[in-house]
Structure formats: C-alpha cells, structure tokens
Design a protein around this motif. Structure first.
Motif, PDB file in Angstrom:
ATOM      1  N   LYS A 134       1.149   0.999  17.827  1.00 57.98           N
ATOM      2  CA  LYS A 134       1.448  -0.089  18.760  1.00 57.98           C
ATOM      3  C   LYS A 134       0.205  -0.902  19.112  1.00 57.98           C
ATOM      4  O   LYS A 134       0.231  -2.140  19.092  1.00 57.98           O
ATOM      5  CB  LYS A 134       2.094   0.477  20.021  1.00 57.98           C
ATOM      6  N   LYS A 135      -0.887  -0.235  19.404  1.00 59.15           N
ATOM      7  CA  LYS A 135      -2.129  -0.937  19.763  1.00 59.15           C
ATOM      8  C   LYS A 135      -2.659  -1.738  18.577  1.00 59.15           C
ATOM      9  O   LYS A 135      -3.073  -2.902  18.721  1.00 59.15           O
ATOM     10  CB  LYS A 135      -3.185   0.051  20.248  1.00 59.15           C
ATOM     11  N   ALA A 136      -2.643  -1.120  17.400  1.00 61.93           N
ATOM     12  CA  ALA A 136      -3.157  -1.797  16.202  1.00 61.93           C
ATOM     13  C   ALA A 136      -2.347  -3.043  15.878  1.00 61.93           C
ATOM     14  O   ALA A 136      -2.905  -4.076  15.498  1.00 61.93           O
ATOM     15  CB  ALA A 136      -3.153  -0.826  15.018  1.00 61.93           C
ATOM     16  N   SER A 141       0.845  -1.189   0.000  1.00 58.65           N
ATOM     17  CA  SER A 141       0.000   0.000   0.000  1.00 58.65           C
ATOM     18  C   SER A 141       0.881   1.239   0.000  1.00 58.65           C
ATOM     19  O   SER A 141       1.860   1.321   0.739  1.00 58.65           O
ATOM     20  CB  SER A 141      -0.931   0.010   1.213  1.00 58.65           C
ATOM     21  N   ARG A 142       0.494   2.190  -0.818  1.00 59.85           N
ATOM     22  CA  ARG A 142       1.303   3.405  -1.011  1.00 59.85           C
ATOM     23  C   ARG A 142       0.403   4.627  -1.059  1.00 59.85           C
ATOM     24  O   ARG A 142      -0.550   4.672  -1.828  1.00 59.85           O
ATOM     25  CB  ARG A 142       2.104   3.281  -2.316  1.00 59.85           C
ATOM     26  N   ALA A 143       0.694   5.597  -0.204  1.00 58.01           N
ATOM     27  CA  ALA A 143      -0.001   6.899  -0.221  1.00 58.01           C
ATOM     28  C   ALA A 143      -1.512   6.756  -0.056  1.00 58.01           C
ATOM     29  O   ALA A 143      -2.289   7.384  -0.770  1.00 58.01           O
ATOM     30  CB  ALA A 143       0.328   7.656  -1.511  1.00 58.01           C
ATOM     31  N   VAL A 144      -1.920   5.913   0.889  1.00 56.29           N
ATOM     32  CA  VAL A 144      -3.352   5.674   1.095  1.00 56.29           C
ATOM     33  C   VAL A 144      -3.851   6.262   2.415  1.00 56.29           C
ATOM     34  O   VAL A 144      -4.855   6.973   2.442  1.00 56.29           O
ATOM     35  CB  VAL A 144      -3.671   4.162   1.042  1.00 56.29           C
ATOM     36  N   ALA A 145      -3.172   5.961   3.513  1.00 54.30           N
ATOM     37  CA  ALA A 145      -3.666   6.383   4.834  1.00 54.30           C
ATOM     38  C   ALA A 145      -2.526   6.283   5.843  1.00 54.30           C
ATOM     39  O   ALA A 145      -1.427   5.833   5.525  1.00 54.30           O
ATOM     40  CB  ALA A 145      -4.842   5.498   5.258  1.00 54.30           C
ATOM     41  N   SER A 146      -2.830   6.684   7.077  1.00 50.77           N
ATOM     42  CA  SER A 146      -1.854   6.561   8.154  1.00 50.77           C
ATOM     43  C   SER A 146      -1.613   5.083   8.461  1.00 50.77           C
ATOM     44  O   SER A 146      -2.438   4.221   8.136  1.00 50.77           O
ATOM     45  CB  SER A 146      -2.343   7.279   9.405  1.00 50.77           C
ATOM     46  N   LEU A 147      -0.498   4.791   9.097  1.00 53.77           N
ATOM     47  CA  LEU A 147      -0.125   3.397   9.348  1.00 53.77           C
ATOM     48  C   LEU A 147      -1.159   2.642  10.189  1.00 53.77           C
ATOM     49  O   LEU A 147      -1.497   1.502   9.841  1.00 53.77           O
ATOM     50  CB  LEU A 147       1.261   3.331   9.989  1.00 53.77           C
ATOM     51  N   PRO A 148      -1.694   3.199  11.295  1.00 49.59           N
ATOM     52  CA  PRO A 148      -2.708   2.448  12.047  1.00 49.59           C
ATOM     53  C   PRO A 148      -3.910   2.065  11.187  1.00 49.59           C
ATOM     54  O   PRO A 148      -4.434   0.954  11.292  1.00 49.59           O
ATOM     55  CB  PRO A 148      -3.109   3.412  13.168  1.00 49.59           C
ATOM     56  N   THR A 149      -4.328   2.975  10.323  1.00 53.66           N
ATOM     57  CA  THR A 149      -5.446   2.695   9.420  1.00 53.66           C
ATOM     58  C   THR A 149      -5.080   1.620   8.408  1.00 53.66           C
ATOM     59  O   THR A 149      -5.858   0.690   8.146  1.00 53.66           O
ATOM     60  CB  THR A 149      -5.878   3.988   8.699  1.00 53.66           C
ATOM     61  N   LEU A 150      -3.890   1.725   7.840  1.00 53.79           N
ATOM     62  CA  LEU A 150      -3.450   0.737   6.853  1.00 53.79           C
ATOM     63  C   LEU A 150      -3.338  -0.657   7.443  1.00 53.79           C
ATOM     64  O   LEU A 150      -3.660  -1.646   6.777  1.00 53.79           O
ATOM     65  CB  LEU A 150      -2.099   1.146   6.271  1.00 53.79           C
ATOM     66  N   LEU A 151      -2.884  -0.743   8.686  1.00 54.97           N
ATOM     67  CA  LEU A 151      -2.787  -2.055   9.335  1.00 54.97           C
ATOM     68  C   LEU A 151      -4.155  -2.727   9.393  1.00 54.97           C
ATOM     69  O   LEU A 151      -4.284  -3.926   9.136  1.00 54.97           O
ATOM     70  CB  LEU A 151      -2.212  -1.902  10.745  1.00 54.97           C
ATOM     71  N   GLU A 152      -5.182  -1.942   9.699  1.00 53.07           N
ATOM     72  CA  GLU A 152      -6.531  -2.527   9.775  1.00 53.07           C
ATOM     73  C   GLU A 152      -7.070  -2.866   8.390  1.00 53.07           C
ATOM     74  O   GLU A 152      -7.804  -3.841   8.225  1.00 53.07           O
ATOM     75  CB  GLU A 152      -7.484  -1.574  10.490  1.00 53.07           C
ATOM     76  N   TYR A 153      -6.735  -2.080   7.393  1.00 52.70           N
ATOM     77  CA  TYR A 153      -7.166  -2.380   6.031  1.00 52.70           C
ATOM     78  C   TYR A 153      -6.472  -3.621   5.466  1.00 52.70           C
ATOM     79  O   TYR A 153      -7.087  -4.396   4.724  1.00 52.70           O
ATOM     80  CB  TYR A 153      -6.862  -1.201   5.099  1.00 52.70           C
ATOM     81  N   PRO A 156      -9.081   5.261  14.263  1.00 54.32           N
ATOM     82  CA  PRO A 156      -8.052   4.208  14.166  1.00 54.32           C
ATOM     83  C   PRO A 156      -7.769   3.574  15.520  1.00 54.32           C
ATOM     84  O   PRO A 156      -7.942   4.226  16.561  1.00 54.32           O
ATOM     85  CB  PRO A 156      -6.826   4.953  13.630  1.00 54.32           C
ATOM     86  N   LEU A 157      -7.372   2.331  15.508  1.00 57.03           N
ATOM     87  CA  LEU A 157      -7.096   1.609  16.749  1.00 57.03           C
ATOM     88  C   LEU A 157      -5.961   2.271  17.542  1.00 57.03           C
ATOM     89  O   LEU A 157      -5.062   2.861  16.970  1.00 57.03           O
ATOM     90  CB  LEU A 157      -6.703   0.156  16.415  1.00 57.03           C
TER      91      LEU A 157
END
Length: 229
Positions: free
Chosen positions: A175-177, A136-148, A228-229
């Motif tokens: 960290k939580k995500a 994934s590139r240029a989509v969202a913040s890391l916590p959001t991307l982890l959930e996606y 986000p988580l």
C-alpha cells in the motif's frame, strides 16, 4: 500457433536444457513441466498485452508497444511472449553475464528481431527511457517489484506481475509503495496451470501508473529488497 512458432518453442526448450547443464538457468527440466510452468505461465499475460496494444494502436496510429522485462533470467516471460507477439518490442534486463550470453544466443537462434537484451542492474538503467508495459515474473516481492518497475513505466502505462496464490500478504504490504511510486492496482486475474492431476493457482496483478514516480527511485545499494517501502 503456427508451425514456425511451435518450432521456435522446440528450439528454446532444447537450448534451455542443453545450456542448463553448464549454468543454472532453471530447476525445472522435465519437458512437460517446462511447457506448463514456464511457457504456458509466461503466455498467461498474452491477452492482457494484446488489449493494451490495441488501445495504444487506437490512440497512436502504427505505434509499436514497448515492453520491458525486469529480471528476465532465462527469458521468462518475454521470450515466449515475443515468439507469439512478433509485432511487439521487448527489452530484457538481466544482470548475470552467463544468462545474458544465453539470451543473446537464443535471440539469434530463434531469429527474434523484436527483442533487445541489456546487461544491467535495474538501478543503473537510463530512467529517461520509459515503456508502455513492464512485466516481471519470479523476481521479488511485490513492494520491491513496484520500486524496480514503476520508474521505467510510462504514465498511464501498466505493470504486469506474475504471482502464486499466496499474493494477499504482498498486496497488504504494497500500500505504501503504491502511493509513493504512483501506482494503482486495477485488476487481479486468476488462472490455473494444469500439470497432470495437479492444479497450480496463479495470478496476474495488473498495476496502472497514475502519477509520475519520484526521480530518486529505484534506490541503489539493494535497498528495494533489503528495505522495501
């Protein structure tokens, strides 16, 4: 790079600029900038993917690595990667119909038999289908991307996230995500893109999926972005 591959990049650039006059695909249109900021940046993960593919082929004879690209937009990073890695299969996920039509046209023009394009929101994807690698590139913040991404990544599979040099805060907020979704950051690869005198600092964040993701993820109603988580 072979002549055929170079020609495919030429066609990709021409079509990107032509269609961009009618629909918003990219704010970057200068030829050199597209080559550096889109093509070269996308290809920065190629050695990581080759290494993962080699490991998989060693464990499973004649296995073809399956990669999912969440929020591919105009086809980055997967179309440049698919041009250079014809033996690896890419599934491109995009929600915007006009961009999907562009991707379908590019697939045909470049004769990329190793890509599949799916018009869907992430939360509507079939969670029974999981992939060896998610990019994934240029989509969202890391916590959001982890959930996606992690719900669609196989156990022991990998997530490769492209980020700029301001990634440290996102790491802290993830960290939580990571605990909740079953991921572990195993490497951060720094690289530079050189555009004239400008040096653009970039990183690849490599996440390994170490435990299964609870089935309730990703959450609907845009919650991965809004809460986000």
């Amino acid at each position: 790079m072979t002549y055929i591959q170079k020609n495919k990049f030429e066609i990709f650039y021409s079509e990107l600029i032509r269609v961009n006059k009618f629909i918003n695909l990219t704010s970057i249109t200068d030829r050199n900038e597209v080559e550096i900021k889109h093509f070269n940046d996308s290809l920065s993960a190629i050695e990581v993917i080759k290494k993962i593919n080699q490991q998989l082929c060693t464990m499973h004879y004649a296995l073809s690595t399956e990669i999912i690209d969440i929020g591919t937009g105009a086809g980055f990073p997967s179309i440049p990667l698919a041009i250079m890695l014809p033996n690896i299969n890419f599934t491109l996920i995009e929600t915007v119909g006009k961009k999907v039509n562009f991707l379908l046209d590019i697939k045909e023009k470049l004769r990329l038999e190793n890509i599949e394009i799916i018009k869907s929101r992430v939360e509507d994807l079939n969670k029974d289908k999981k992939y060896d690698v998610c990019v994934s590139r240029a989509v969202a913040s890391l916590p959001t991307l982890l959930e996606y991404c992690l719900p669609f990544t196989k156990l022991d599979g990998h997530l490769i996230v492209y980020k700029g040099n301001n990634y440290i805060e996102e790491l802290e907020n993830s960290k939580k995500a990571l605990v909740e979704l079953g991921g572990e950051i195993i490497d951060i690869k720094h690289y530079n893109l050189k555009l004239g005198e400008e040096i653009i600092e970039r990183v690849l964040i490599i996440v390994k999926k170490i435990t299964e993701t609870p089935n309730k993820y990703p959450r609907g109603s845009n919650k991965p972005r809004l809460k986000p988580l």
